[in-house]
Design a protein around this motif. Structure first.
Motif, mmCIF file in Angstrom:
data_model
loop_
_atom_site.group_PDB
_atom_site.id
_atom_site.type_symbol
_atom_site.label_atom_id
_atom_site.label_comp_id
_atom_site.label_asym_id
_atom_site.label_seq_id
_atom_site.Cartn_x
_atom_site.Cartn_y
_atom_site.Cartn_z
ATOM 1 N N THR A 226 -46.050 -28.125 -57.242
ATOM 2 C CA THR A 226 -46.525 -29.497 -57.123
ATOM 3 C C THR A 226 -46.671 -29.920 -55.659
ATOM 4 O O THR A 226 -45.720 -29.825 -54.881
ATOM 5 C CB THR A 226 -45.558 -30.468 -57.830
ATOM 6 O OG1 THR A 226 -45.405 -30.062 -59.191
ATOM 7 C CG2 THR A 226 -46.092 -31.894 -57.776
ATOM 8 N N ASN A 227 -47.891 -30.339 -55.319
ATOM 9 C CA ASN A 227 -48.233 -30.825 -53.975
ATOM 10 C C ASN A 227 -48.071 -29.760 -52.877
ATOM 11 O O ASN A 227 -48.085 -30.096 -51.692
ATOM 12 C CB ASN A 227 -47.402 -32.061 -53.619
ATOM 13 C CG ASN A 227 -47.722 -33.235 -54.509
ATOM 14 O OD1 ASN A 227 -48.876 -33.436 -54.891
ATOM 15 N ND2 ASN A 227 -46.714 -34.010 -54.862
ATOM 16 N N GLN B 230 -52.534 -24.810 -62.036
ATOM 17 C CA GLN B 230 -51.946 -25.409 -63.233
ATOM 18 C C GLN B 230 -50.656 -26.140 -62.894
ATOM 19 O O GLN B 230 -50.308 -27.123 -63.553
ATOM 20 C CB GLN B 230 -51.646 -24.320 -64.264
ATOM 21 C CG GLN B 230 -52.855 -23.788 -64.981
ATOM 22 C CD GLN B 230 -52.460 -22.828 -66.094
ATOM 23 O OE1 GLN B 230 -51.468 -22.118 -65.984
ATOM 24 N NE2 GLN B 230 -53.256 -22.785 -67.134
ATOM 25 N N ASP C 288 -50.155 -27.923 -60.417
ATOM 26 C CA ASP C 288 -50.470 -29.130 -59.651
ATOM 27 C C ASP C 288 -50.356 -28.930 -58.141
ATOM 28 O O ASP C 288 -49.962 -29.837 -57.411
ATOM 29 C CB ASP C 288 -49.570 -30.285 -60.088
ATOM 30 C CG ASP C 288 -50.302 -31.616 -60.087
ATOM 31 O OD1 ASP C 288 -51.545 -31.610 -60.030
ATOM 32 O OD2 ASP C 288 -49.641 -32.655 -60.121
ATOM 33 N N CYS D 120 -61.180 -24.133 -64.858
ATOM 34 C CA CYS D 120 -61.161 -25.483 -64.297
ATOM 35 C C CYS D 120 -62.212 -26.395 -64.905
ATOM 36 O O CYS D 120 -62.202 -27.600 -64.646
ATOM 37 C CB CYS D 120 -61.393 -25.424 -62.784
ATOM 38 S SG CYS D 120 -60.065 -24.635 -61.874
ATOM 39 N N ARG E 189 -55.038 -32.056 -61.725
ATOM 40 C CA ARG E 189 -53.920 -32.912 -61.351
ATOM 41 C C ARG E 189 -53.764 -34.019 -62.386
ATOM 42 O O ARG E 189 -54.649 -34.815 -62.621
ATOM 43 C CB ARG E 189 -54.161 -33.501 -59.966
ATOM 44 C CG ARG E 189 -54.256 -32.433 -58.891
ATOM 45 C CD ARG E 189 -54.541 -33.019 -57.529
ATOM 46 N NE ARG E 189 -53.407 -33.749 -56.990
ATOM 47 C CZ ARG E 189 -52.363 -33.188 -56.405
ATOM 48 N NH1 ARG E 189 -52.286 -31.881 -56.311
ATOM 49 N NH2 ARG E 189 -51.381 -33.920 -55.922
ATOM 50 N N GLY E 190 -52.596 -34.047 -63.020
ATOM 51 C CA GLY E 190 -52.306 -35.081 -63.999
ATOM 52 C C GLY E 190 -52.937 -34.856 -65.350
ATOM 53 O O GLY E 190 -52.827 -35.706 -66.226
ATOM 54 N N GLU E 191 -53.593 -33.705 -65.589
ATOM 55 C CA GLU E 191 -54.260 -33.481 -66.855
ATOM 56 C C GLU E 191 -53.353 -32.730 -67.816
ATOM 57 O O GLU E 191 -52.428 -32.031 -67.423
ATOM 58 C CB GLU E 191 -55.553 -32.687 -66.639
ATOM 59 C CG GLU E 191 -56.584 -33.448 -65.832
ATOM 60 C CD GLU E 191 -57.840 -32.623 -65.637
ATOM 61 O OE1 GLU E 191 -57.910 -31.521 -66.192
ATOM 62 O OE2 GLU E 191 -58.733 -33.086 -64.926
ATOM 63 N N THR F 175 -52.114 -29.843 -69.914
ATOM 64 C CA THR F 175 -52.257 -28.402 -69.730
ATOM 65 C C THR F 175 -52.099 -27.647 -71.041
ATOM 66 O O THR F 175 -51.910 -26.443 -71.047
ATOM 67 C CB THR F 175 -51.207 -27.880 -68.734
ATOM 68 O OG1 THR F 175 -49.901 -28.162 -69.259
ATOM 69 C CG2 THR F 175 -51.374 -28.524 -67.385
ATOM 70 N N VAL G 148 -61.013 -29.941 -59.780
ATOM 71 C CA VAL G 148 -60.032 -28.985 -59.293
ATOM 72 C C VAL G 148 -60.620 -28.106 -58.193
ATOM 73 O O VAL G 148 -59.919 -27.705 -57.267
ATOM 74 C CB VAL G 148 -59.515 -28.122 -60.460
ATOM 75 C CG1 VAL G 148 -58.546 -27.068 -59.965
ATOM 76 C CG2 VAL G 148 -58.845 -29.003 -61.500
ATOM 77 N N ARG H 226 -60.040 -28.517 -54.512
ATOM 78 C CA ARG H 226 -58.763 -28.087 -53.942
ATOM 79 C C ARG H 226 -58.742 -26.584 -53.635
ATOM 80 O O ARG H 226 -57.695 -26.062 -53.246
ATOM 81 C CB ARG H 226 -57.625 -28.419 -54.909
ATOM 82 C CG ARG H 226 -57.421 -29.899 -55.115
ATOM 83 C CD ARG H 226 -56.142 -30.137 -55.899
ATOM 84 N NE ARG H 226 -56.377 -30.208 -57.326
ATOM 85 C CZ ARG H 226 -55.608 -29.636 -58.242
ATOM 86 N NH1 ARG H 226 -54.586 -28.901 -57.870
ATOM 87 N NH2 ARG H 226 -55.872 -29.774 -59.519
#
Length: 350
Positions: A157-158, A177, A179, A205, A214-216, A218, A237, A240
């Motif tokens: 994440t991040n 996946q 994030d 994607c 992000r935030g979807e 999975t 996606v 990124r």
């Protein structure tokens, strides 16, 4: 079920007498049968002593003429349907990936400007030093590392992530996946990036079954296997992601000297990249140049690669002598050929 047999045969040798054996790979594998169903054991992992010696001599001769492969960044086409055009997709561990046997049959001419597909097929070789470095296959240790992410709760994440020697790009897709803020993919061969990595990322994607974002959610359903895919919807996606080909040191310089320099990576993922000791220096320097001060490298490898001489303990010794990183073998897999997951971090990191 589609199986591929990947091995070189010397007509002057009796492979049965020498004790050759094969590991098979099927995308529709299950946890309890992975060792029997995966595509191959790894680069030059399984070969007879005489054949291994011959391959080692051939490699030594080839290295004298190796050139440093220039790096380049691959742009993402505006029309994503072209990326998936004529691609047949399969699924493994709920990830879509290009069916590699179809790529071998259809990739030629401008789509294989390096000629690596024809050379690999004609020579029955998974490695041609300085020409083709194995990106047309999904190697066994990739799945070991994916398992470890889940078991150890590795967080993306991040994070900024580099999938080094990405091949199919499954490790980087898992980071997406998870994030990750940014994921960059690198492979030695441009054909691999264009014909395998980028289509795999696009397939995971966008379109039906899109589950990376992000935030979807999975937990979308598994996409149809062995059928062409069309890219649909907003490919958020992909903003990124960046894609690079070329030799490690050249890619490092491209990133560090760019007019828009890339920040260093929180996490670097790499699988089956330490089979050849001649590449250790370039790999070590790349990790040292691109890893964030408190970042982590997760490396998956066979304990030993017969025929080429590399392996986890030899690389660990190389790292110790350089005195830049500290290492820890965080998991050992004993089924079949022994394999390990190694975590690498700077010595003065937290």
């Amino acid at each position: 079920m589609d199986f591929r047999f990947d091995f070189a045969v010397d007509e002057n040798e009796n492979s049965e007498a020498d004790g050759d054996f094969l590991l098979l790979y099927s995308p529709n594998h299950k946890q309890e049968s992975r060792e029997k169903s995966r595509e191959t054991a790894g680069p030059a992992a399984d070969c007879s002593p005489k054949l291994a010696a011959a391959e080692h001599r051939d490699e030594a001769a080839s290295k004298k003429n190796l050139c440093v492969k220039a790096a380049k960044e691959h742009s993402i086409p505006e029309d994503l349907n072209k990326v998936l055009e004529n691609k047949v997709m399969e699924t493994v561990l709920d990830l879509s990936h290009v069916k590699l046997s179809v790529v071998e049959m259809t990739c030629s001419g401008d789509t294989d400007s390096e000629g690596i597909v024809s050379k690999s097929v004609s020579s029955h070789s998974d490695l041609i030093p300085g020409v083709y470095e194995g990106g047309l296959k999904i190697w066994e240790c990739t799945f070991d590392l994916m398992d470890y992410f889940s078991e150890a709760g590795v967080e993306f994440t991040n994070k900024t992530v580099l999938d080094l020697g990405c091949g199919a790009g499954l490790l980087g897709i898992v980071a997406l996946q998870g994030d990750a803020a940014r994921v960059h993919f690198q492979d030695y061969n441009s054909t691999v990036i264009d014909e395998i990595t980028l289509p795999n990322v696009v397939a995971n994607c966008t379109g039906e079954g899109r589950r990376v974002g992000r935030g979807e959610d999975t937990k979308a359903s598994q996409p149809p296997s062995k059928r062409p895919r069309k890219a649909q919807g907003s490919p958020d996606v992909l903003s990124r992601c960046r894609f690079f080909s070329g030799e490690w040191s050249q890619v490092s310089q491209l990133l560090l000297n760019s007019s828009q320099p890339c920040s260093k990576y929180d996490v670097i993922l790499t699988s089956e990249t330490i089979y050849n000791p001649d590449y250790y220096s370039a790999l070590h320097d790349t990790l040292a140049q691109l890893l964030e001060r408190n970042g982590r490298v997760y490396l998956a490898s066979k304990v030993h690669y017969f025929g080429v001489g590399g392996g986890i303990y030899l690389f660990e010794k190389f790292i110790e002598e350089k005195n830049v990183f500290r290492t820890s073998v965080v998991k050992t897999i004993d089924q079949g050929l022994q394999r390990c997951i190694m975590e690498i971090a700077f010595k003065n990191s937290s």
